[in-house]
Design an enzyme around this catalytic site. Structure first.
Site, PDB file in Angstrom:
ATOM      1  N   ILE A 185       0.820  -1.213   0.000  1.00  0.00           N
ATOM      2  CA  ILE A 185       0.000   0.000   0.000  1.00  0.00           C
ATOM      3  C   ILE A 185       0.855   1.265   0.000  1.00  0.00           C
ATOM      4  CG2 ILE A 185      -1.965  -1.146   1.073  1.00  0.00           C
ATOM      5  CD1 ILE A 185      -1.157   0.149   3.751  1.00  0.00           C
ATOM      6  N   ASP A 186       0.227   2.346  -0.438  1.00  0.00           N
ATOM      7  CA  ASP A 186       0.903   3.638  -0.447  1.00  0.00           C
ATOM      8  C   ASP A 186       0.522   4.427   0.808  1.00  0.00           C
ATOM      9  OD1 ASP A 186      -1.650   4.694  -0.907  1.00  0.00           O
ATOM     10  OD2 ASP A 186      -1.285   5.077  -3.034  1.00  0.00           O
ATOM     11  N   GLN A 187       0.943   5.678   0.866  1.00  0.00           N
ATOM     12  CA  GLN A 187       0.705   6.513   2.033  1.00  0.00           C
ATOM     13  C   GLN A 187      -0.784   6.755   2.289  1.00  0.00           C
ATOM     14  OE1 GLN A 187       2.762  10.237   1.805  1.00  0.00           O
ATOM     15  NE2 GLN A 187       2.637  10.605   3.997  1.00  0.00           N
ATOM     16  N   ILE A 195      -3.951   2.670   0.076  1.00  0.00           N
ATOM     17  CA  ILE A 195      -4.478   1.849  -1.020  1.00  0.00           C
ATOM     18  C   ILE A 195      -3.321   1.164  -1.750  1.00  0.00           C
ATOM     19  CG2 ILE A 195      -6.568   3.234  -1.301  1.00  0.00           C
ATOM     20  CD1 ILE A 195      -5.291   4.540  -3.753  1.00  0.00           C
TER      21      ILE A 195
END
Length: 138
Positions: free
Chosen positions: A15-17, A20
């Protein structure tokens, strides 16, 4: 159509920041599913490469429909719709295991080369197996 379902869980590394799944991870999910699809029809990537044949990706695309998040369970459906002539195309649908909604769609197209990078014809055994499985599907 030749189809295989591969299950994957979304981990924190995916996931990203914003929480998601990072866009490039979908291509990694495609690769995992592709390896398992080929294995399911009797062609392990390792054995193909032992015979001095490689399947580089010559194009790849992904359409992002919905977001997936940490700890989601996904199903990556990979499909071969036609036997390769010079290239092999594999289509993908990534679904939420929870509600079967489509998260992403994509495809990869693969060439056939030897270890020197020279184009090769697809292996006859692979082509014949795909044709047989596709004809059984009708």
């Amino acid at each position: 159509m030749i189809s295989h379902a591969f299950h994957v869980k979304v981990y924190y590394k995916d996931i990203d920041q914003m929480g998601i799944v990072y866009y490039s991870r979908y291509f990694e999910f495609f690769e995992l599913a592709r390896t398992e699809l080929l294995k399911s029809i009797g062609f392990s990537v390792k054995d193909i490469e032992k015979n001095d044949l490689f399947l580089p990706v010559v194009s790849a695309s992904c359409e992002y429909i919905k977001s997936a998040s940490f700890e989601d369970q996904l199903i990556v459906e990979s499909q071969i719709i036609m036997a390769p002539s010079a290239r092999l195309q594999i289509d993908y649908n990534i679904l939420s295991e929870h509600d079967q909604s489509i998260i992403a769609k994509g495809k990869t197209v693969h060439g056939f080369i030897n270890s020197n990078g020279k184009p090769q014809k697809p292996p006859k055994a692979l082509t014949e197996k795909i044709k047989l499985l596709l004809s059984d599907d009708r």
